[in-house]
Scaffold this motif. Structure first.
Motif, PDB file in Angstrom:
ATOM      1  N   TYR A 161       0.829  -1.207   0.000  1.00 29.00           N
ATOM      2  CA  TYR A 161       0.000   0.000   0.000  1.00 29.00           C
ATOM      3  C   TYR A 161       0.869   1.265   0.000  1.00 29.00           C
ATOM      4  CZ  TYR A 161      -2.914   3.668   2.096  1.00 29.00           C
ATOM      5  OH  TYR A 161      -3.545   4.865   2.362  1.00 29.00           O
ATOM      6  N   VAL A 162       1.896   1.240   0.849  1.00 32.64           N
ATOM      7  CA  VAL A 162       2.762   2.414   1.016  1.00 32.64           C
ATOM      8  C   VAL A 162       3.478   2.751  -0.304  1.00 32.64           C
ATOM      9  CG1 VAL A 162       4.961   3.024   2.136  1.00 32.64           C
ATOM     10  CG2 VAL A 162       3.046   2.215   3.514  1.00 32.64           C
ATOM     11  N   VAL A 163       3.901   1.709  -1.028  1.00 33.49           N
ATOM     12  CA  VAL A 163       4.630   1.946  -2.279  1.00 33.49           C
ATOM     13  C   VAL A 163       3.653   2.172  -3.438  1.00 33.49           C
ATOM     14  CG1 VAL A 163       6.189   0.889  -3.972  1.00 33.49           C
ATOM     15  CG2 VAL A 163       6.667   0.686  -1.520  1.00 33.49           C
ATOM     16  N   LYS A 164       2.677   1.246  -3.572  1.00 35.11           N
ATOM     17  CA  LYS A 164       1.833   1.288  -4.780  1.00 35.11           C
ATOM     18  C   LYS A 164       0.775   2.385  -4.712  1.00 35.11           C
ATOM     19  CE  LYS A 164       2.663  -3.502  -6.007  1.00 35.11           C
ATOM     20  NZ  LYS A 164       2.265  -4.812  -5.532  1.00 35.11           N
ATOM     21  N   GLU A 165       0.204   2.597  -3.520  1.00 35.38           N
ATOM     22  CA  GLU A 165      -0.880   3.592  -3.426  1.00 35.38           C
ATOM     23  C   GLU A 165      -0.348   4.963  -3.033  1.00 35.38           C
ATOM     24  OE1 GLU A 165      -4.310   3.088  -3.800  1.00 35.38           O
ATOM     25  OE2 GLU A 165      -3.892   1.054  -4.510  1.00 35.38           O
ATOM     26  N   LEU A 166       0.549   4.982  -2.044  1.00 38.72           N
ATOM     27  CA  LEU A 166       0.998   6.290  -1.553  1.00 38.72           C
ATOM     28  C   LEU A 166       2.179   6.833  -2.348  1.00 38.72           C
ATOM     29  CD1 LEU A 166       0.745   5.776   2.343  1.00 38.72           C
ATOM     30  CD2 LEU A 166      -1.022   6.507   0.729  1.00 38.72           C
ATOM     31  N   PHE A 218       5.476   5.936  -2.038  1.00 38.31           N
ATOM     32  CA  PHE A 218       6.808   5.887  -1.429  1.00 38.31           C
ATOM     33  C   PHE A 218       7.746   5.140  -2.378  1.00 38.31           C
ATOM     34  CE2 PHE A 218       6.116   6.237   3.489  1.00 38.31           C
ATOM     35  CZ  PHE A 218       5.054   7.110   3.331  1.00 38.31           C
ATOM     36  N   ASP A 219       9.049   5.445  -2.312  1.00 40.86           N
ATOM     37  CA  ASP A 219       9.996   4.792  -3.216  1.00 40.86           C
ATOM     38  C   ASP A 219      10.210   3.325  -2.838  1.00 40.86           C
ATOM     39  OD1 ASP A 219      11.038   7.058  -5.029  1.00 40.86           O
ATOM     40  OD2 ASP A 219      10.958   7.922  -3.024  1.00 40.86           O
ATOM     41  N   ILE A 220      10.309   3.067  -1.540  1.00 36.64           N
ATOM     42  CA  ILE A 220      10.592   1.712  -1.047  1.00 36.64           C
ATOM     43  C   ILE A 220       9.881   1.564   0.298  1.00 36.64           C
ATOM     44  CG2 ILE A 220      12.445   0.136  -0.238  1.00 36.64           C
ATOM     45  CD1 ILE A 220      14.408   1.727  -1.958  1.00 36.64           C
ATOM     46  N   CYS A 221       9.542   0.320   0.662  1.00 39.53           N
ATOM     47  CA  CYS A 221       9.046   0.087   2.026  1.00 39.53           C
ATOM     48  C   CYS A 221       9.675  -1.195   2.560  1.00 39.53           C
ATOM     49  CB  CYS A 221       7.520  -0.012   2.033  1.00 39.53           C
ATOM     50  SG  CYS A 221       6.861  -0.263   3.678  1.00 39.53           S
ATOM     51  N   ILE A 222      10.135  -1.131   3.797  1.00 42.85           N
ATOM     52  CA  ILE A 222      10.804  -2.275   4.427  1.00 42.85           C
ATOM     53  C   ILE A 222       9.829  -2.900   5.435  1.00 42.85           C
ATOM     54  CG2 ILE A 222      12.727  -2.917   5.948  1.00 42.85           C
ATOM     55  CD1 ILE A 222      14.222  -0.423   4.742  1.00 42.85           C
ATOM     56  N   ASN A 223       9.702  -4.224   5.361  1.00 44.96           N
ATOM     57  CA  ASN A 223       8.856  -4.935   6.322  1.00 44.96           C
ATOM     58  C   ASN A 223       9.694  -5.206   7.579  1.00 44.96           C
ATOM     59  OD1 ASN A 223       7.510  -6.868   7.839  1.00 44.96           O
ATOM     60  ND2 ASN A 223       6.583  -7.856   6.045  1.00 44.96           N
ATOM     61  N   ARG A 224       9.319  -4.539   8.685  1.00 47.73           N
ATOM     62  CA  ARG A 224      10.141  -4.615   9.906  1.00 47.73           C
ATOM     63  C   ARG A 224      10.076  -5.994  10.565  1.00 47.73           C
ATOM     64  NH1 ARG A 224       7.036  -4.049  14.783  1.00 47.73           N
ATOM     65  NH2 ARG A 224       4.898  -3.417  14.340  1.00 47.73           N
ATOM     66  N   LYS A 225       9.088  -6.791  10.178  1.00 48.59           N
ATOM     67  CA  LYS A 225       8.929  -8.114  10.805  1.00 48.59           C
ATOM     68  C   LYS A 225       9.720  -9.195  10.059  1.00 48.59           C
ATOM     69  CE  LYS A 225       4.984  -7.153  13.505  1.00 48.59           C
ATOM     70  NZ  LYS A 225       3.575  -7.096  13.134  1.00 48.59           N
ATOM     71  N   THR A 226       9.933  -9.013   8.744  1.00 42.17           N
ATOM     72  CA  THR A 226      10.560 -10.096   7.969  1.00 42.17           C
ATOM     73  C   THR A 226      11.937  -9.734   7.431  1.00 42.17           C
ATOM     74  OG1 THR A 226       9.485  -9.311   5.957  1.00 42.17           O
ATOM     75  CG2 THR A 226       8.320 -11.022   7.205  1.00 42.17           C
ATOM     76  N   GLN A 227      12.312  -8.460   7.440  1.00 40.85           N
ATOM     77  CA  GLN A 227      13.595  -8.085   6.848  1.00 40.85           C
ATOM     78  C   GLN A 227      14.577  -7.658   7.926  1.00 40.85           C
ATOM     79  OE1 GLN A 227      11.464  -5.531   3.570  1.00 40.85           O
ATOM     80  NE2 GLN A 227      13.538  -5.907   2.851  1.00 40.85           N
ATOM     81  N   ASP A 228      15.871  -7.858   7.658  1.00 40.70           N
ATOM     82  CA  ASP A 228      16.892  -7.341   8.563  1.00 40.70           C
ATOM     83  C   ASP A 228      16.968  -5.828   8.326  1.00 40.70           C
ATOM     84  OD1 ASP A 228      19.280  -7.527  10.378  1.00 40.70           O
ATOM     85  OD2 ASP A 228      20.183  -6.622   8.587  1.00 40.70           O
ATOM     86  N   LEU A 229      16.635  -5.060   9.359  1.00 39.53           N
ATOM     87  CA  LEU A 229      16.438  -3.613   9.157  1.00 39.53           C
ATOM     88  C   LEU A 229      17.696  -2.914   8.708  1.00 39.53           C
ATOM     89  CD1 LEU A 229      14.124  -2.189  11.961  1.00 39.53           C
ATOM     90  CD2 LEU A 229      13.799  -2.152   9.492  1.00 39.53           C
ATOM     91  N   SER A 230      18.821  -3.214   9.353  1.00 40.58           N
ATOM     92  CA  SER A 230      20.029  -2.461   9.042  1.00 40.58           C
ATOM     93  C   SER A 230      20.484  -2.702   7.600  1.00 40.58           C
ATOM     94  CB  SER A 230      21.136  -2.794  10.050  1.00 40.58           C
ATOM     95  OG  SER A 230      22.224  -1.935   9.797  1.00 40.58           O
TER      96      SER A 230
END
Ligand code: NAP
Ligand code: FER
Length: 342
Positions: A190-195, A197-209
């Motif tokens: 939603y954040v990328v396709k509708e709003l 944003f250039d990129i969105c990171i999933n904080r639950k499944t991706q290594d944030l750093s």
């Protein structure tokens, strides 16, 4: 609900960790009569917001704790039923602070008319979100503290939510690269396709750093912090010299009994970065600047806005518990009674 009775949700006990349904009590009381200078409102929409968790606990903060047994506080969009105030008439739509109840009494001075005098064509519920307190938070925290410059990179946490979705979209309008962080793939889509944003990171499944490093090859100039905690810790590893960090919310610790050990703040020093606390109440005197820009951007189609509408006041505790677990998708509001404008 018995007709002619009020329905209220009270603070029944102070939560330990995550709130439970038993921390709230649903009661029925007679509908009150407005006194001199007062107005009786029927609640149409109730806003559910993370700050309410703070008001449920005894811990001292920027606002006093709620007393046990009192009606849960909250912003409301209502219709005036009876008025003893010269500026309001039965039928007016108003923004107030009547809390978690079906009917509330307000002092006229604390209400703002939403329809009749107000030509704003957006749905009345938006006054609890994008054109109200959360939108105003996004606008001033980003523009005043974040000082976004075209070509820079901004990271926004809780990116699909009431504040984050608006902050990221305003940053896009200002010409920044915008990276969101959210708690599910559906929210990120939603954040990328509708709003946009250039990129969105999933904080639950991706290594944030490592995800931040890949998403922000030129480093991070502004971090719009809705969460603090481990997200702030990861972002700090990638900030640029002179970065700005509006510290807007700390939702990662609202349910914590003991505060987690803090992040390493050393990058703030090395990068001469500014981290500054933000309270939306400090900007009341600049409310008209916000309304002018946000209404223009909404009307011109630059801003999108998503509401997560829960039916019936009795479902407010369950929905609020979910808000603190990231279960809401968009600005969380409760439909307490029917909206005659729809
Ligand atoms: P929201 O983003 O619509 O909803 C809260 C979101 O926070 C959840 O959906 C979830 O999103 C995220 N979240 C929940 N638990 C989390 C955790 N443990 N770690 C990281 N993220 C978590 O809420 P909002 O009304 O826009 O508020 C966002 C922040 O702004 C809150 O911290 C709030 O206190 C703050 N705020 C501050 C001011 C001010 O004046 N300073 C004014 C308004 C709001 P994901 O699962 O997608 O990450
Ligand atoms: C929040 C909502 C509102 C919050 C703070 C405020 C830190 C602002 C209060 C004020 O201006 O007095 O979620 O979280």
């Amino acid at each position: 609900m018995t007709p002619s009775m009020n329905q209220q949700i009270l603070l029944n006990s102070r939560p330990i960790g995550e709130p439970k349904e038993s921390d709230f009590a649903l009661v029925e009381t007679p509908i009150p009569e407005p006194g001199e200078g007062e107005v009786l409102n029927r609640t149409i929409y109730l806003s559910l917001d993370p700050y309410m968790r703070g008001r449920m606990s005894e811990r001292s903060s920027y606002a006093a704790p709620l007393e046990l047994g009192s009606v849960m506080v909250g912003g409301t969009v209502s219709q005036v039923m009876k008025s003893n105030h010269p500026q309001f008439s039965a039928g007016d739509f108003v923004l107030g602070y009547d809390g978690w109840q079906a009917y509330g009494i307000s002092k006229g001075e604390t209400l703002r008319k939403l329809r009749k005098l107000d030509p704003n064509p957006v749905p009345i519920s938006y006054a609890l979100g994008i054109t109200g307190m959360p939108g105003m938070t996004a606008y001033f925290a980003l523009l005043d503290i974040g000082q976004p410059q075209a070509g820079e990179t901004v990271v926004v946490s809780a990116a699909s939510g009431a504040v984050g979705s608006v902050a990221g979209q305003i940053a896009l309008i200002k010409g920044l690269k915008v990276v969101g962080i959210a708690g599910s793939d559906a929210k990120c889509d939603y954040v990328v396709k509708e709003l946009g944003f250039d990129i969105c990171i999933n904080r639950k499944t991706q290594d944030l750093s490592s995800a931040l490093k890949a998403a922000c090859p030129n480093g991070i100039d502004v971090y719009f912090d809705n969460t603090a905690g481990s997200i702030l810790e990861a972002v700090l590893q990638h900030i640029n010299k002179g970065a700005r960090i509006p510290l807007v919310g700390l939702i990662s610790q609202y349910n914590a009994e003991n505060l987690p050990p803090g992040p390493n703040l050393m990058p703030l020093l090395i990068k001469r970065a500014l981290i500054k606390g933000f309270l939306v109440g400090d900007y009341q005197h600049r409310h008209s600047e916000f309304v002018k820009d946000i209404s223009m951007w909404l009307q011109e189609g630059y801003l999108k806005y998503k509401e997560d509408v829960v039916e019936k006041l009795e479902n407010a505790p369950h929905a609020f518990i979910g808000l603190l677990q990231g279960k809401n998708f968009g600005k969380l509001i409760v439909q307490v009674s029917s909206d005659p404008t729809k």
